[in-house]
Design a protein around this motif. Structure first.
Motif, short mmCIF file in Angstrom:
data_model
loop_
_atom_site.label_atom_id
_atom_site.label_comp_id
_atom_site.label_asym_id
_atom_site.label_seq_id
_atom_site.Cartn_x
_atom_site.Cartn_y
_atom_site.Cartn_z
N GLN A 91 0.88 -1.14 -0.06
CA GLN A 91 0.00 -0.02 -0.11
C GLN A 91 0.91 1.26 -0.03
N LEU A 92 2.12 1.16 0.21
CA LEU A 92 2.94 2.22 0.39
C LEU A 92 3.70 2.30 -1.11
N LEU A 93 3.52 1.73 -2.03
CA LEU A 93 4.03 1.82 -3.28
C LEU A 93 3.32 2.96 -4.19
N GLY A 94 4.13 3.24 -5.11
CA GLY A 94 3.88 4.31 -6.05
C GLY A 94 2.87 3.98 -6.72
N GLN A 95 2.07 4.97 -7.31
CA GLN A 95 0.82 4.71 -8.18
C GLN A 95 1.22 4.00 -9.40
N ASP A 96 2.21 3.96 -10.20
CA ASP A 96 2.46 3.05 -11.21
C ASP A 96 2.46 1.47 -10.65
N ALA A 97 3.11 1.36 -9.72
CA ALA A 97 3.22 -0.14 -8.97
C ALA A 97 1.89 -0.65 -8.55
N GLN B 296 -1.17 0.44 -9.62
CA GLN B 296 -1.92 -0.13 -10.80
C GLN B 296 -1.47 -1.37 -11.52
N THR C 245 16.05 -2.30 -10.87
CA THR C 245 14.86 -1.91 -11.65
C THR C 245 15.02 -1.70 -13.05
N ALA D 227 10.89 -1.44 -5.49
CA ALA D 227 10.91 -0.21 -4.60
C ALA D 227 12.18 -0.14 -3.73
N LYS E 144 12.02 -1.79 -15.68
CA LYS E 144 11.74 -0.82 -16.51
C LYS E 144 11.57 -1.04 -17.87
#
Length: 788
Positions: free
Chosen positions: A8-14, A16, A128, A122, A132
């Motif tokens: 739940q602390l991941l970024g928006q892209d992750a 998604q 990464t 993350a 990517k």
């Protein structure tokens, strides 16, 4: 912190990507959120989907999850809307997974694996780059698919326009014919004006027909050119998806057999791509047929030198569809869940086969039959060469080897899971040279056939499993696994079955050993561990060395009667079955030589110990510790190695607890702090129905100075020393001042080891016993001094 909390602390892209993963696997995020703790506490990773005996565990997990959903729906604290949701979830889980509960295990593994991968990315930004690149590749493929769909929509509209214009042309042509017929009729003089008007209309119609014909020809040529462009791009994209992404997934599946992380979730993405490709190909094929009918209805010859692609498009489109479905090495008819690669005769085993384009081509409307047979290495080579009768040959008998594919509407999967296959007979080939049974490779051949387009096209599909080694006895498993691991790690795409190099880089093999050890024990090998293995094999720490297959698993180690792999496998098996938690917690140093352990321990206080794997005994672990010898000199001692048999009687942690000589785990961890959570809880024994109280076995070190009360003897090992029965010192006079300070600092350890509160006791050595006897007045003791 739990996995879900980190997610739940991941970024928006992750996030998604997480949402997409759960959506593709048809596992509601609400279920993941509300039951996060329960989900993460279950032993998903310990369940082997290829092992039929594990299915009962999957059934129990499914039942428990459905029960949790029902309880949540019935809970008064659950809001009105959520009650309906959880009731629906419960029903869906029961419907989707009751017939194949192992699918639930696969889905949860895939979802949790995706979360863990994103969390690791993350937490380790330097790792990464590959992720990517993978994300960029997905974006590119998705865009190319959308572009091809738009191109197909454009040509679809142009086909409709061409049909409309051709219908108009035919109407004009019919009017022209009518005028011609009127002009051919005899006319009176008073109809001369009418004839002149008819000729004028005819001329105008001919001009319109000529212009319309030219427009139709231009449209046809333009359409064939656009179709050609679409087919060219489809060909490139299909190679990218099938020859690139799908083969890469198959390679990862193969490496997952060695313990590498699997990428099950990516298969859903690949299926969506393959379905899109099938849809685009099929739509272009239908457009071609419409255009071909129109051309037959109204033939218009193209001028000399004008390129018309129409007649060469059909075989190309059909070839693309056939390649997508039936191409042997990159077919969308795949083994989703491999059979066990070490296959024991007469044991049940499972496998799952899936057709990635089954939904899009409506194949699920008449689900095809699938048959499984076992074939040899030579038969697999013949099959890839399209030799006649190759598909009819086999090298053994499998029962429960055929069935009908089933369509899961929720997931969109057309697949079949063989749950109860059993190998009853095996025909072995003549072995060459020193080849053993455990080096002979087979594979499972899966075959099917089906039709599409109203029996317009008939496809015969087949696919091969990964190589399997057939064993008849448990003692063949070690060498069979070596064959499988080597094949999985070093096989090349497109190889001749089942060729692998005989010599490989040691660094590559070490990576494979590390991956397998990590997957089985929960913690990877350290750089120091790899260096130790390098020295064990080559006598030098040179990672640039190459290693032969014979060095790995044919030739015995110097001075031993077992190979390197047999030694490593036995350690891995011991750790997995008895020492997994201690190894995962970093309590076992493990791969360290005897001399190195001595050098390390002599720098530490007495009572410091470490755990290392035995060099001389298969599947053995020994305890090395530093203490004074009878002459008062510091020395490193080594217990005879413990094996699986010993730990099946008494655990490692309990044995360490028994041995009061052991105080600190190297480098300086009090042993109770390190091992107390693994101690077996001691309960007060009550007499059973027969009136007897159960006894317990304990370990001791004989004839050795100990700073605390010695433990009871363990009778399970002939090498276990006898308990010393001499007099006990009332004080700890053997301890140096430094040792006394250490004992005070490790008071918690002393209490756990059963010492009397606040008092340190110990056995007395022979020298000290002599000194004590010399201080006693025997006459006083016997009362003889009063006799005159």
């Amino acid at each position: 912190m739990s996995i879900w909390a980190k997610t739940q602390l991941l970024g928006q892209d992750a996030l998604q990507q997480v949402q997409s993963t759960y959506s593709l696997n048809n596992f509601p995020l609400e279920v993941r959120h509300h039951f996060a703790t329960w989900i993460e506490q279950q032993p998903w990773k310990d369940i082997d989907e290829s092992n039929p005996t594990h299915e009962s565990y999957a059934v129990q997990l499914l039942e428990n999850l459905v029960q949790l959903l029902d309880e949540k729906a019935a809970d008064d604290k659950t809001d009105f809307i959520s009650k309906f949701k959880f009731t629906e979830f419960s029903s869906k889980f029961s419907d989707f997974y009751s017939s194949n509960p192992m699918n639930l295990v696969r889905v949860v593994k895939a979802c949790l694996g995706k979360e863990e991968m994103l969390i690791q990315m993350a937490e380790n930004p330097t790792q990464t780059a590959d992720a990517k690149q993978s994300s960029l590749t997905k974006d590119i493929i998705n865009k190319e698919i959308q572009d091809l769909k738009k191109m197909t929509d454009v040509t679809e509209e142009e086909v409709r326009q061409m049909q409309h214009k051709q219908e108009q042309f035919i109407i004009l042509y019919q009017r022209s014919l009518q005028i011609n017929n009127q002009l051919l009729q005899p006319t009176a003089r008073n109809q001369a004006e009418l004839e002149r008007k008819l000729k004028q209309q005819k001329d105008e119609l001919e001009k319109q027909l000529l212009a319309s014909a030219q427009e139709l020809l231009t449209l046809r040529l333009s359409l064939s050119s656009k179709h050609n462009e679409t087919i060219n791009k489809l060909d490139v994209l299909q190679k990218k998806v099938v020859d690139g992404e799908l083969i890469t997934w198959k390679r990862r599946q193969q490496l997952a057999g060695n313990g590498a992380p699997s990428d099950a979730g990516h298969l859903e993405t690949i299926q969506s791509w393959c379905e899109s490709l099938a849809e685009i190909i099929w739509n272009n094929r239908k457009q071609w047929f419409k255009e071909d009918i129109l051309r037959q209805q109204l033939p218009i010859e193209a001028p000399q030198g004008t390129k018309d692609y129409h007649h060469e498009l059909n075989p190309r489109i059909t070839g693309l569809l056939s390649s997508l479905v039936t191409r042997p090495r990159s077919s969308t008819f795949i083994v989703e869940s491999q059979p066990p690669q070490v296959l024991k005769k007469d044991s049940r085993f499972t496998a799952t086969v899936r057709l990635l384009v089954g939904r899009q081509l409506n194949i699920y409307m008449t689900p095809p039959q699938v048959k499984a047979t076992i074939i040899s290495e030579a038969q697999a080579r013949a099959l890839l060469k399209n030799e006649s009768k190759a598909k009819e040959e086999n090298s053994g008998e499998i029962i429960n080897h055929s069935g009908t594919m089933e369509y899961n509407q929720a997931s969109g999967h057309l697949s079949i899971t063989f749950r109860n296959m059993q190998l009853k007979k095996i025909k072995r080939a003549d072995r060459k040279g020193t080849e053993t049974v455990a080096e002979e490779k087979f594979c499972i051949l899966f075959q099917s056939d089906f039709t599409v387009g109203g029996h317009e096209l008939v496809f015969q599909v087949w696919t091969l499993s990964l190589p399997v080694v057939v064993t008849v006895h448990g003692n063949q498993e070690c060498n069979a696994m070596a064959t499988v691991l080597w094949d999985n790690q070093f096989s090349e795409p497109g190889r001749t079955p089942f060729h692998v190099p005989d010599t490989v880089q040691w660094s590559d093999l070490a990576e494979m050993l590390n991956t397998k050890f990590n997957s089985m024990t929960g913690r990877p090998l350290s750089h120091e561990n790899i260096s130790y293995l390098t020295q064990k094999l080559f006598g030098t720490d040179d990672p640039s060395k190459t290693i032969l297959w014979s060095q790995f698993n044919k030739e015995s180690l110097p001075g031993r009667n077992f190979t390197f792999w047999e030694w490593f496998y036995a350690i891995m098996k011991l750790t997995k079955e008895h020492l997994r938690n201690q190894w995962s917690d970093g309590l076992i140093l493990g791969f360290v030589g005897k001399q190195q352990s001595q050098d390390q321990l002599l720098k530490k206080p007495n009572g410091t110990f470490l755990l290392r794997y035995s060099d001389s005994e298969l599947g053995g672990i020994t305890i090395a510790w530093v203490a004074d010898n009878p002459d008062g000199e510091r020395q490193v001692w080594n217990l005879a190695p413990f094996t699986s048999r010993d730990f099946s009687i008494r655990s490692l942690a309990d044995r360490i607890k028994d041995l009061n000589t052991l105080l600190f785990l190297y480098p300086d961890i009090p042993k109770a702090k390190a091992f107390s959570k693994y101690y077996t809880a001691v309960t007060e024994e009550q007499p059973n129905k027969t009136g007897y109280i159960k006894s317990a076995l304990m370990s001791v070190i004989p004839n050795h100075p100990q700073p605390q009360i010695a433990a009871l003897m363990s009778f399970d090992n002939p090498q276990t020393p006898q308990q010393y029965t001499g007099p006990i010192s009332p004080t700890n006079s053997l301890l140096s001042h430094q040792d006394s300070v250490q004992n005070e600092q490790s008071m918690e350890s002393d209490f756990d080891d059963g010492s009397i509160y606040g008092i340190q006791t110990d056995y007395v050595t022979e020298d000290l016993a002599d000194d004590l006897i010399g201080q006693i007045n025997i006459n006083d003791l016997l009362g003889l001094s009063k006799v005159t």
